[in-house]
Design an enzyme around this catalytic site. Structure first.
Site, PDB file in Angstrom:
ATOM      1  N   ASP A  58       0.812  -1.222   0.000  1.00  0.00           N
ATOM      2  CA  ASP A  58       0.000   0.000   0.000  1.00  0.00           C
ATOM      3  C   ASP A  58       0.843   1.268   0.000  1.00  0.00           C
ATOM      4  O   ASP A  58       0.643   2.164   0.835  1.00  0.00           O
ATOM      5  CB  ASP A  58      -0.937   0.022   1.212  1.00  0.00           C
ATOM      6  CG  ASP A  58      -1.737  -1.251   1.373  1.00  0.00           C
ATOM      7  OD1 ASP A  58      -2.163  -1.800   0.337  1.00  0.00           O
ATOM      8  OD2 ASP A  58      -1.941  -1.699   2.511  1.00  0.00           O
ATOM      9  N   GLU A  98     -11.611   1.144  -3.139  1.00  0.00           N
ATOM     10  CA  GLU A  98     -10.913   1.658  -1.963  1.00  0.00           C
ATOM     11  C   GLU A  98      -9.690   2.447  -2.397  1.00  0.00           C
ATOM     12  O   GLU A  98      -9.442   2.646  -3.586  1.00  0.00           O
ATOM     13  CB  GLU A  98     -10.510   0.498  -1.043  1.00  0.00           C
ATOM     14  CG  GLU A  98      -9.602  -0.526  -1.706  1.00  0.00           C
ATOM     15  CD  GLU A  98      -9.476  -1.829  -0.931  1.00  0.00           C
ATOM     16  OE1 GLU A  98     -10.356  -2.109  -0.107  1.00  0.00           O
ATOM     17  OE2 GLU A  98      -8.503  -2.566  -1.183  1.00  0.00           O
TER      18      GLU A  98
END
Length: 520
Positions: free
Chosen positions: A15, A188
């Site tokens: 991420d 997301e």
């Protein structure tokens, strides 16, 4: 210019988020249940990165007590505005518990960072901040659509103005996009950018596994409506076979260089021995070009390669991390982490200079607690890791050694333990709720050296005393149990040193003279 090798940050560094301040670039990644939280890296060329600290390095900032495996800190985003760095992220308390979003700030990216500012009325995960030209600040995140989900894991990206001085969302939340593909799921990781009069919204879709992807929409007005790029997804490897060298590419963040070029950092995995990803999700770099006011990622091939043409930036000097830690510094190196937040100082570099001393604690590696553990990430497909251990167990259950650790339910322990008054070195495999001793040998004394040799997914555990040759304790062990594809979750493999009294109080300790890690 030259070429560079992907991943730019190997091992469990998922991420990624990036920002630039003049000629300096800063990058952060997720850490889940590990402490300190959120490593921060610096680079001047986007290719070579040096860790400069952790954002969440104090227990007051990060309470991971009881946090299950693969919960904790999710998907941070780093931004810079008017002399101040902002880091926003999600704290996931448990599998089904509350998701709470907060941000911290610092004038110096190396820290210290502020105490968390917790946001009320901010559902969802993977938040981001956007600072507009008029100095208004906007929060973006994901949520269940107010009208309901049309299919499993259907999420909506929403936006709301944020008063960063008061730490409060203001105005009304606005749903701005629910993704490029109506059958996609897990929308997301929203990131907003502004370029040439357009607001660009980049998100992740398809989950963080094999179908992961990056999609984009744009609008002339920040609140929308947003127009989806007809060429979505702009980055994915889900159309490739499962024998591809890089898979589950997604979760991107854009940055422009001082030369006006654009690049994306994203996550991906390098499976080996089949579709098994022991290294977890790693950080990759990809070129971006704008065409017809849309970003095109990897415009030459449409995919991230292991070797690519690099940024048009002067290459900084590569500082290779040492392969051996002699434990001769006053503090542990930044590569070392703990499992959850340490509430007591169970390690010392001072009590016996030149050694890492671990005090035995009642918690074990199989508990959802804070064991006496110090570990670093696996960063290569094949490697060997070794240590020199001095430890004399006196009571039943006193144990210390080396571990290959994915979670409390999936790990290997290579340990010294006393069995019926006989010191033993043994290998324990844990998969699920049970332990299996897969190798055991009696020893006469310590110190001894322990070594794990990993040839892809085949593991060999060896030991030697100060006079002897290496002896095999267990071989041909299957490393695949350390993969997310077998163990579940979102993390990668750690290689750690640990000591435990297995549920009892103890004043004993174990001394580690050095730790050596060599990757291939």
């Amino acid at each position: 210019m030259g070429t560079f090798k992907n991943p730019i940050i190997p091992g469990f560094y998922p991420d990624p988020s990036i920002c630039r301040v003049n000629q300096d670039y800063y990058l952060v990644t997720s850490t889940f249940e590990y402490f300190p939280g959120v490593p921060i890296f610096h680079s001047t060329d986007l290719v070579n990165w040096t860790q400069i600290g952790h954002v969440l390095d104090r227990p007051s900032q990060l309470n991971l007590d009881g946090t299950p495996n693969s919960r904790g800190i999710y998907a941070p985003t780093i931004r810079y505005h008017n002399g101040l760095f902002y880091l926003i992220t999600t704290f996931v308390e448990s599998q089904y518990g509350e998701r709470r979003n907060f941000y911290v700030t610092s004038e110096d990216p190396a820290g210290p960072w502020s105490e968390p500012v917790w946001l009320k009325g901010a559902p969802g995960i993977d938040p981001s901040l956007f600072f507009d030209d008029d100095n208004r600040v906007y929060y973006t995140g994901n949520r269940v659509p107010p009208t309901g989900q049309t299919h499993a894991k259907h999420m909506e990206i929403w936006l709301q103005e944020l008063d960063v001085k008061k730490g409060k969302l203001i105005g009304e939340p606005v749903g701005i996009w629910d993704g490029a593909l109506k059958v996609a799921h897990a929308q997301e990781a929203p990131h907003l950018y502004k370029k040439d009069g357009y607001y660009y919204l980049i998100i992740a879709e398809g989950g963080t596994g094999f179908t992961h992807a990056v999609t984009v929409a744009r609008s002339r007005v920040i609140t929308g409506p947003y127009e989806a790029n007809p060429r979505n997804p702009i980055l994915t490897h889900r159309h490739l076979g499962k024998d591809a060298t890089i898979t589950n590419v997604g979760h991107g963040d854009l940055v422009d260089t001082q030369e006006g070029d654009w690049w994306m950092v994203c996550l991906g995995s390098r499976p080996y021995g089949g579709m098994f990803r022991n290294l977890g999700r790693e950080t990759f770099l990809a070129p971006v070009r704008f065409e017809d006011d849309w970003p095109v990622v990897c415009p030459d091939t449409g995919r991230i390669e292991e070797e690519m043409l690099g940024p048009n930036l002067p290459r900084q000097k590569v500082i290779s991390p040492p392969t051996r830690d002699e434990f001769d510094q006053s503090e542990l190196g930044m590569e070392w982490n703990f499992i959850r937040t340490p509430r007591e100082r169970f390690y010392s570099l001072e009590e016996k200079p030149g050694y890492l001393r671990l005090k035995l604690r009642a918690e074990t590696l199989s508990d959802c607690g804070t064991p006496s553990f110090v570990g670093r990430r696996q960063q290569h497909l094949s490697f060997n890791a070794s240590t020199k251990l001095t430890f004399s167990p006196k009571e039943h259950g006193e144990t210390a050694g080396l571990t290959l650790f994915h979670s409390q339910t999936h790990h290997y322990r290579f340990e010294v333990i006393c069995v019926q008054e006989q010191p033993m070195v043994r290998v324990v495999k844990r998969e699920g709720a049970t332990d299996e001793v897969v190798g055991e040998e009696p020893i006469s004394e310590t110190p001894i050296e322990l070594k794990v040799d990993a040839r892809l997914q085949e593991l060999t555990f060896l030991y030697r005393n100060r006079f002897g040759n290496w002896q095999v304790v267990s071989e041909k062990q299957d490393g695949r149990l350390l993969s997310t594809d077998r163990a579940g979750g979102f993390v990668g493999t750690y290689i750690g040193l640990y000591a435990t009294s297995n549920g009892k109080e103890s004043t004993a300790y174990a001394d580690f003279n050095w730790f050596d890690y060599k990757g291939e």
